[in-house]
Scaffold this motif. Structure first.
Motif, PDB file in Angstrom:
ATOM      1  N   LYS A   1      34.741 -19.586  82.335  1.00 54.15           N
ATOM      2  CA  LYS A   1      34.804 -19.769  80.880  1.00 54.15           C
ATOM      3  C   LYS A   1      33.418 -19.568  80.281  1.00 54.15           C
ATOM      4  CE  LYS A   1      37.677 -22.771  79.050  1.00 54.15           C
ATOM      5  NZ  LYS A   1      38.283 -24.038  78.586  1.00 54.15           N
TER       6      LYS A   1
ATOM      7  N   ARG B   1      35.756 -14.088  88.191  1.00 53.04           N
ATOM      8  CA  ARG B   1      36.080 -15.418  88.708  1.00 53.04           C
ATOM      9  C   ARG B   1      34.888 -16.060  89.414  1.00 53.04           C
ATOM     10  NH1 ARG B   1      41.290 -14.251  92.182  1.00 53.04           N
ATOM     11  NH2 ARG B   1      39.822 -12.717  92.950  1.00 53.04           N
TER      12      ARG B   1
ATOM     13  N   HIS C   1      36.277 -19.882  89.671  1.00 56.15           N
ATOM     14  CA  HIS C   1      37.473 -20.392  88.995  1.00 56.15           C
ATOM     15  C   HIS C   1      38.558 -19.324  89.115  1.00 56.15           C
ATOM     16  CE1 HIS C   1      40.303 -21.804  86.016  1.00 56.15           C
ATOM     17  NE2 HIS C   1      39.670 -22.967  86.017  1.00 56.15           N
ATOM     18  N   PRO C   2      39.761 -19.706  89.580  1.00 56.21           N
ATOM     19  CA  PRO C   2      40.802 -18.694  89.844  1.00 56.21           C
ATOM     20  C   PRO C   2      41.263 -17.925  88.614  1.00 56.21           C
ATOM     21  CG  PRO C   2      41.668 -20.915  90.084  1.00 56.21           C
ATOM     22  CD  PRO C   2      40.178 -21.051  89.944  1.00 56.21           C
ATOM     23  N   HIS C   3      41.098 -18.487  87.419  1.00 54.81           N
ATOM     24  CA  HIS C   3      41.536 -17.798  86.196  1.00 54.81           C
ATOM     25  C   HIS C   3      40.386 -17.142  85.448  1.00 54.81           C
ATOM     26  CE1 HIS C   3      45.422 -19.474  86.895  1.00 54.81           C
ATOM     27  NE2 HIS C   3      44.956 -20.702  86.842  1.00 54.81           N
TER      28      HIS C   3
ATOM     29  N   ARG D   1      38.005 -16.976  79.008  1.00 53.57           N
ATOM     30  CA  ARG D   1      37.731 -16.753  80.427  1.00 53.57           C
ATOM     31  C   ARG D   1      37.490 -15.274  80.698  1.00 53.57           C
ATOM     32  NH1 ARG D   1      38.100 -21.293  83.180  1.00 53.57           N
ATOM     33  NH2 ARG D   1      39.357 -22.978  82.323  1.00 53.57           N
TER      34      ARG D   1
ATOM     35  N   LYS E   1      41.988 -18.426  74.586  1.00 54.36           N
ATOM     36  CA  LYS E   1      43.090 -19.369  74.832  1.00 54.36           C
ATOM     37  C   LYS E   1      44.357 -18.922  74.080  1.00 54.36           C
ATOM     38  CE  LYS E   1      44.394 -23.621  76.202  1.00 54.36           C
ATOM     39  NZ  LYS E   1      44.597 -23.908  77.615  1.00 54.36           N
TER      40      LYS E   1
ATOM     41  N   GLN F   1      46.261 -16.013  75.877  1.00 58.06           N
ATOM     42  CA  GLN F   1      46.609 -16.102  77.296  1.00 58.06           C
ATOM     43  C   GLN F   1      48.012 -15.582  77.593  1.00 58.06           C
ATOM     44  OE1 GLN F   1      45.740 -20.148  78.403  1.00 58.06           O
ATOM     45  NE2 GLN F   1      43.651 -19.655  78.983  1.00 58.06           N
TER      46      GLN F   1
ATOM     47  N   LYS G   1      37.612 -11.815  82.190  1.00 55.45           N
ATOM     48  CA  LYS G   1      38.564 -11.018  82.958  1.00 55.45           C
ATOM     49  C   LYS G   1      37.898  -9.770  83.524  1.00 55.45           C
ATOM     50  CE  LYS G   1      41.973 -13.727  82.506  1.00 55.45           C
ATOM     51  NZ  LYS G   1      42.359 -14.520  83.677  1.00 55.45           N
TER      52      LYS G   1
END
Length: 69
Positions: free
Chosen positions: A49, A5, A44-46, A59, A21, A24, A61
């Motif tokens: 990218k 993040r 970015h909280p998710h 994104r 995407k 998700q 992880k």
């Protein structure tokens, strides 16, 4: 394992797991190497990218170590 993040943790050429995407809902991860960081903000909280060398966009992880350290 570093946090996907924070933009400062992600490097061009870095080995990462991203969620596409389309994945998700399932959370399926795609492994690859970062070609370009697409998120401009520092956090970015998710997840930040990125585009992988394969052209896939998603994104971050997980940032994988690859035994470099």
């Amino acid at each position: 394992m570093d946090d996907g993040r924070k933009r400062s943790n992600i490097k061009i050429g870095g080995h990462v797991n991203i969620v596409l995407k389309a994945d998700q809902r399932t959370g399926d991860l795609t492994e690859g190497w970062v070609e370009k960081i697409l998120t401009k903000s520092s956090f970015h909280p998710h997840g930040i990218k990125v585009r992988l060398e394969t052209g896939e966009v998603g994104r971050v992880k997980e940032i994988l170590e690859d035994g470099e350290f």
